[in-house]
Design a protein around this motif. Structure first.
Motif, PDB file in Angstrom:
ATOM      1  N   SER A  21      93.461  24.365  66.929  1.00 52.69           N
ATOM      2  CA  SER A  21      93.539  23.544  65.724  1.00 52.69           C
ATOM      3  C   SER A  21      94.992  23.429  65.287  1.00 52.69           C
ATOM      4  O   SER A  21      95.851  24.195  65.726  1.00 52.69           O
ATOM      5  N   VAL A  22      95.245  22.467  64.407  1.00 51.03           N
ATOM      6  CA  VAL A  22      96.593  22.249  63.891  1.00 51.03           C
ATOM      7  C   VAL A  22      96.491  21.859  62.425  1.00 51.03           C
ATOM      8  O   VAL A  22      95.611  21.093  62.040  1.00 51.03           O
ATOM      9  N   LEU A  23      97.365  22.421  61.604  1.00 47.84           N
ATOM     10  CA  LEU A  23      97.471  22.064  60.194  1.00 47.84           C
ATOM     11  C   LEU A  23      98.810  21.364  60.017  1.00 47.84           C
ATOM     12  O   LEU A  23      99.864  21.988  60.101  1.00 47.84           O
ATOM     13  N   GLY A  24      98.770  20.066  59.786  1.00 47.16           N
ATOM     14  CA  GLY A  24      99.988  19.272  59.767  1.00 47.16           C
ATOM     15  C   GLY A  24     100.727  19.326  58.449  1.00 47.16           C
ATOM     16  O   GLY A  24     100.236  19.819  57.432  1.00 47.16           O
ATOM     17  N   VAL A  25     101.946  18.801  58.475  1.00 46.80           N
ATOM     18  CA  VAL A  25     102.774  18.639  57.287  1.00 46.80           C
ATOM     19  C   VAL A  25     102.890  17.142  57.020  1.00 46.80           C
ATOM     20  O   VAL A  25     103.215  16.365  57.925  1.00 46.80           O
ATOM     21  N   ILE A  26     102.606  16.724  55.788  1.00 47.67           N
ATOM     22  CA  ILE A  26     102.584  15.305  55.442  1.00 47.67           C
ATOM     23  C   ILE A  26     103.971  14.704  55.606  1.00 47.67           C
ATOM     24  O   ILE A  26     104.979  15.293  55.208  1.00 47.67           O
ATOM     25  N   TYR A  27     104.009  13.507  56.177  1.00 41.80           N
ATOM     26  CA  TYR A  27     105.268  12.791  56.377  1.00 41.80           C
ATOM     27  C   TYR A  27     105.479  11.862  55.188  1.00 41.80           C
ATOM     28  O   TYR A  27     104.801  10.848  55.052  1.00 41.80           O
ATOM     29  N   PRO A  28     106.399  12.211  54.272  1.00 43.61           N
ATOM     30  CA  PRO A  28     106.562  11.396  53.067  1.00 43.61           C
ATOM     31  C   PRO A  28     107.056   9.996  53.402  1.00 43.61           C
ATOM     32  O   PRO A  28     107.789   9.813  54.374  1.00 43.61           O
ATOM     33  N   PRO A  29     106.593   8.996  52.650  1.00 45.11           N
ATOM     34  CA  PRO A  29     105.791   9.085  51.422  1.00 45.11           C
ATOM     35  C   PRO A  29     104.290   8.952  51.660  1.00 45.11           C
ATOM     36  O   PRO A  29     103.557   8.547  50.755  1.00 45.11           O
ATOM     37  N   GLN A  30     103.802   9.239  52.862  1.00 45.83           N
ATOM     38  CA  GLN A  30     102.377   9.109  53.144  1.00 45.83           C
ATOM     39  C   GLN A  30     101.570  10.119  52.322  1.00 45.83           C
ATOM     40  O   GLN A  30     102.111  11.073  51.757  1.00 45.83           O
ATOM     41  N   LEU A  31     100.257   9.915  52.323  1.00 43.80           N
ATOM     42  CA  LEU A  31      99.355  10.732  51.517  1.00 43.80           C
ATOM     43  C   LEU A  31      98.635  11.801  52.314  1.00 43.80           C
ATOM     44  O   LEU A  31      98.032  12.702  51.719  1.00 43.80           O
ATOM     45  N   ALA A  32      98.647  11.698  53.659  1.00 41.65           N
ATOM     46  CA  ALA A  32      97.852  12.644  54.449  1.00 41.65           C
ATOM     47  C   ALA A  32      98.305  12.648  55.895  1.00 41.65           C
ATOM     48  O   ALA A  32      98.953  11.715  56.376  1.00 41.65           O
ATOM     49  N   VAL A  33      97.922  13.717  56.588  1.00 44.99           N
ATOM     50  CA  VAL A  33      98.066  13.798  58.035  1.00 44.99           C
ATOM     51  C   VAL A  33      96.771  14.402  58.576  1.00 44.99           C
ATOM     52  O   VAL A  33      96.232  15.369  58.021  1.00 44.99           O
ATOM     53  N   VAL A  34      96.257  13.793  59.643  1.00 39.10           N
ATOM     54  CA  VAL A  34      95.017  14.252  60.288  1.00 39.10           C
ATOM     55  C   VAL A  34      95.402  14.936  61.595  1.00 39.10           C
ATOM     56  O   VAL A  34      96.225  14.416  62.358  1.00 39.10           O
ATOM     57  N   GLY A  35      94.806  16.093  61.863  1.00 44.27           N
ATOM     58  CA  GLY A  35      95.135  16.844  63.070  1.00 44.27           C
ATOM     59  C   GLY A  35      93.915  17.118  63.929  1.00 44.27           C
ATOM     60  O   GLY A  35      92.805  17.317  63.404  1.00 44.27           O
ATOM     61  N   PHE A  36      94.116  17.100  65.250  1.00 42.15           N
ATOM     62  CA  PHE A  36      93.047  17.446  66.190  1.00 42.15           C
ATOM     63  C   PHE A  36      93.559  18.494  67.173  1.00 42.15           C
ATOM     64  O   PHE A  36      94.636  18.327  67.768  1.00 42.15           O
ATOM     65  N   GLY A  37      92.781  19.564  67.337  1.00 34.12           N
ATOM     66  CA  GLY A  37      93.081  20.542  68.372  1.00 34.12           C
ATOM     67  C   GLY A  37      92.493  20.085  69.698  1.00 34.12           C
ATOM     68  O   GLY A  37      91.990  18.962  69.830  1.00 34.12           O
ATOM     69  N   ARG A  38      92.533  20.953  70.672  1.00 32.42           N
ATOM     70  CA  ARG A  38      91.975  20.597  71.982  1.00 32.42           C
ATOM     71  C   ARG A  38      90.454  20.540  71.921  1.00 32.42           C
ATOM     72  O   ARG A  38      89.822  21.203  71.097  1.00 32.42           O
ATOM     73  N   ILE A  39      89.887  19.718  72.776  1.00 35.99           N
ATOM     74  CA  ILE A  39      88.431  19.650  72.917  1.00 35.99           C
ATOM     75  C   ILE A  39      88.030  20.713  73.927  1.00 35.99           C
ATOM     76  O   ILE A  39      88.458  20.675  75.089  1.00 35.99           O
ATOM     77  N   ALA A  40      87.227  21.673  73.500  1.00 32.67           N
ATOM     78  CA  ALA A  40      86.911  22.814  74.360  1.00 32.67           C
ATOM     79  C   ALA A  40      85.444  23.207  74.186  1.00 32.67           C
ATOM     80  O   ALA A  40      84.852  22.978  73.117  1.00 32.67           O
ATOM     81  N   PRO A  41      84.799  23.786  75.224  1.00 39.35           N
ATOM     82  CA  PRO A  41      83.403  24.223  75.094  1.00 39.35           C
ATOM     83  C   PRO A  41      83.278  25.374  74.104  1.00 39.35           C
ATOM     84  O   PRO A  41      84.042  26.353  74.171  1.00 39.35           O
ATOM     85  N   ARG A  42      82.320  25.258  73.206  1.00 43.65           N
ATOM     86  CA  ARG A  42      82.092  26.273  72.168  1.00 43.65           C
ATOM     87  C   ARG A  42      80.588  26.483  71.988  1.00 43.65           C
ATOM     88  O   ARG A  42      79.792  25.553  72.219  1.00 43.65           O
ATOM     89  N   PRO A  43      80.201  27.644  71.502  1.00 45.60           N
ATOM     90  CA  PRO A  43      78.787  27.819  71.127  1.00 45.60           C
ATOM     91  C   PRO A  43      78.467  26.950  69.912  1.00 45.60           C
ATOM     92  O   PRO A  43      79.263  26.863  68.969  1.00 45.60           O
ATOM     93  N   TRP A  44      77.287  26.294  69.956  1.00 46.07           N
ATOM     94  CA  TRP A  44      76.934  25.333  68.908  1.00 46.07           C
ATOM     95  C   TRP A  44      75.431  25.389  68.670  1.00 46.07           C
ATOM     96  O   TRP A  44      74.653  25.396  69.622  1.00 46.07           O
ATOM     97  N   VAL A  45      75.041  25.449  67.427  1.00 44.78           N
ATOM     98  CA  VAL A  45      73.620  25.485  67.085  1.00 44.78           C
ATOM     99  C   VAL A  45      73.147  24.066  66.816  1.00 44.78           C
ATOM    100  O   VAL A  45      73.684  23.367  65.950  1.00 44.78           O
ATOM    101  N   THR A  46      72.144  23.619  67.570  1.00 52.34           N
ATOM    102  CA  THR A  46      71.578  22.294  67.372  1.00 52.34           C
ATOM    103  C   THR A  46      70.064  22.389  67.500  1.00 52.34           C
ATOM    104  O   THR A  46      69.537  22.975  68.461  1.00 52.34           O
ATOM    105  N   GLY A  47      69.358  21.860  66.522  1.00 56.27           N
ATOM    106  CA  GLY A  47      67.903  21.939  66.523  1.00 56.27           C
ATOM    107  C   GLY A  47      67.383  23.360  66.528  1.00 56.27           C
ATOM    108  O   GLY A  47      66.323  23.632  67.101  1.00 56.27           O
ATOM    109  N   GLY A  48      68.129  24.264  65.905  1.00 60.32           N
ATOM    110  CA  GLY A  48      67.710  25.661  65.859  1.00 60.32           C
ATOM    111  C   GLY A  48      67.962  26.423  67.144  1.00 60.32           C
ATOM    112  O   GLY A  48      67.590  27.602  67.241  1.00 60.32           O
ATOM    113  N   GLN A  49      68.586  25.788  68.124  1.00 63.90           N
ATOM    114  CA  GLN A  49      68.848  26.424  69.410  1.00 63.90           C
ATOM    115  C   GLN A  49      70.360  26.552  69.627  1.00 63.90           C
ATOM    116  O   GLN A  49      71.135  25.688  69.225  1.00 63.90           O
TER     117      GLN A  49
END
Length: 389
Positions: A316-344
């Protein structure tokens, strides 16, 4: 001199791409300016005739003039001789090409043996008097010498497109220090199941040539743009003590440069482009960011920044806003993780999406709505394929 980001205070003109007297129209590249982030192509947003260009090599602060544009039939008064404006720290804003009084011919062309008429004509034609051989008395440069120099074939010398990593770090440090000093950041992070998007992407790319395939990055870009269109409070600027939202979604994509450094060219109207068109644009701006050749509009009008670390990045990444913008969106790497879906419990490709936002303009509830909209767009990848009206 256009403002090419919050970290720019001045620039140096290194090339005129059109001569004085040429007709120009919006979108034409008329000059190349050197900044701490390399040589940038300067576009013009006026229509008319280019007059009174400043000489190549002139250093000017942001918002000082590079040239005038004369409308059809408009008379332009000659500028009085004046010294170039002093370079002072300027609070730059994302703007386009502006026009204020340029240095007068006498100040711009410092050659002791040139006649006043030769100096004026040299300024009009963009001729550097230091390279002109004078044929007048005692080697003085005459008007005819300037005319001959303007008509002589010139070597095609393109400005260097490289950058100084040390100077770039200085520029980045200045902008980020200003950001953390002036902007009250808050941060939100959300894990997003990328499984549906990955399956759609695999189906789309099947049977296509590598050059026509889409990368996960373009889905993240389009989903961000659609989420900003749905929750627009993060798309714009903080100026004059208030948030100024933008209807256009121009996503600045952070590009890591080989050898160090970072530039953030804009992908214009990212919410309205199809995925193949967006992929082509993204490839193009990344290539030009690394080799040189970005345009002034691509560095001046991003309404938000996205930083994606890619498959070799951190979680993950926590960005620093580039003024005068209002926000920065960050994406980490896409990686396999444990995930609960439908109770499984299952294993899914997961991406950590983050939002760093300006607390003067929004709060955590709005930020959570934005991340929810971003998640929803990635769960319905068919929404990403088409163009938004």
């Amino acid at each position: 001199m256009p403002a090419l980001g919050a970290d720019m205070e001045q620039g140096r003109l290194v090339q005129w791409c059109v001569p004085a007297g040429a007709r120009v129209k919006p979108g034409d590249v008329v000059a190349v300016v050197e900044t701490q982030k390399g040589a940038i192509d300067v576009e013009i947003f006026l229509e008319g005739v280019l007059v009174d260009p400043v000489p190549v090599g002139t250093e000017l602060p942001v918002d000082a003039v590079l040239a005038y544009v004369r409308a059809e039939g408009e008379a332009v008064q000659a500028s009085p001789p004046a010294a170039p404006p002093p370079v002072q720290p300027v609070a730059p804003v994302a703007t386009r090409v502006t026009a204020v009084a340029p240095p007068g011919p006498a100040a711009a062309m410092s050659h002791g043996k040139a006649s006043p008429g030769a100096r004026k004509r040299a300024a009009e034609l963009g001729v550097d008097l230091s390279g002109v051989a004078g044929t007048g008395p005692e080697g003085g440069i005459s008007l005819a010498d300037v005319e001959r120099a303007a008509q002589a074939p010139r070597a095609a010398t393109a400005p260097a497109r490289n950058w100084d990593p040390a100077q770039m770090r200085v520029a980045i440090a200045a902008a980020m220090s200003r950001s953390k000093r002036e902007i009250p950041h808050y941060y939100l992070v959300q894990a997003i199941d990328f499984g549906a998007a990955q399956r759609w992407l695999d189906d789309f790319n099947a049977g296509r040539a590598p050059v026509d395939r889409l990368l996960p990055a373009v889905l993240l870009l389009k989903a961000t743009a659609l989420a900003l269109a749905e929750v627009p409070g993060f798309n714009g600027y903080w100026r004059d003590g208030a948030a100024q939202l933008s209807r256009a979604v121009h996503v600045g994509w952070a590009v890591n440069l080989r050898g160090g450094g970072l530039v953030v060219p804009a992908v214009h109207d990212a919410d309205r482009a199809s995925l193949p068109a967006l992929m082509a644009t993204l490839r193009d701006v990344v290539q030009r960011a690394r080799s040189g050749g970005l345009r002034s509009s691509e560095l001046a009008d991003s309404t938000v920044t996205v930083t994606s670390l890619g498959e070799r990045g951190a979680d993950s990444v926590l960005g620093v806003i580039y003024p005068p913008q209002l926000a920065v969106v960050g994406f980490g790497r896409i990686a396999p993780r444990p995930w609960v879906t439908g109770g499984q419990l299952a294993v899914r490709p997961v991406v950590q999406a983050s939002l760093a936002a300006d607390h003067r303009a929004s709060d955590g509830h709005a930020g959570a709505r934005f991340l929810e909209a971003l998640d929803a767009a990635l769960q319905e990848p068919q929404r990403l394929e088409g163009k938004r009206p």
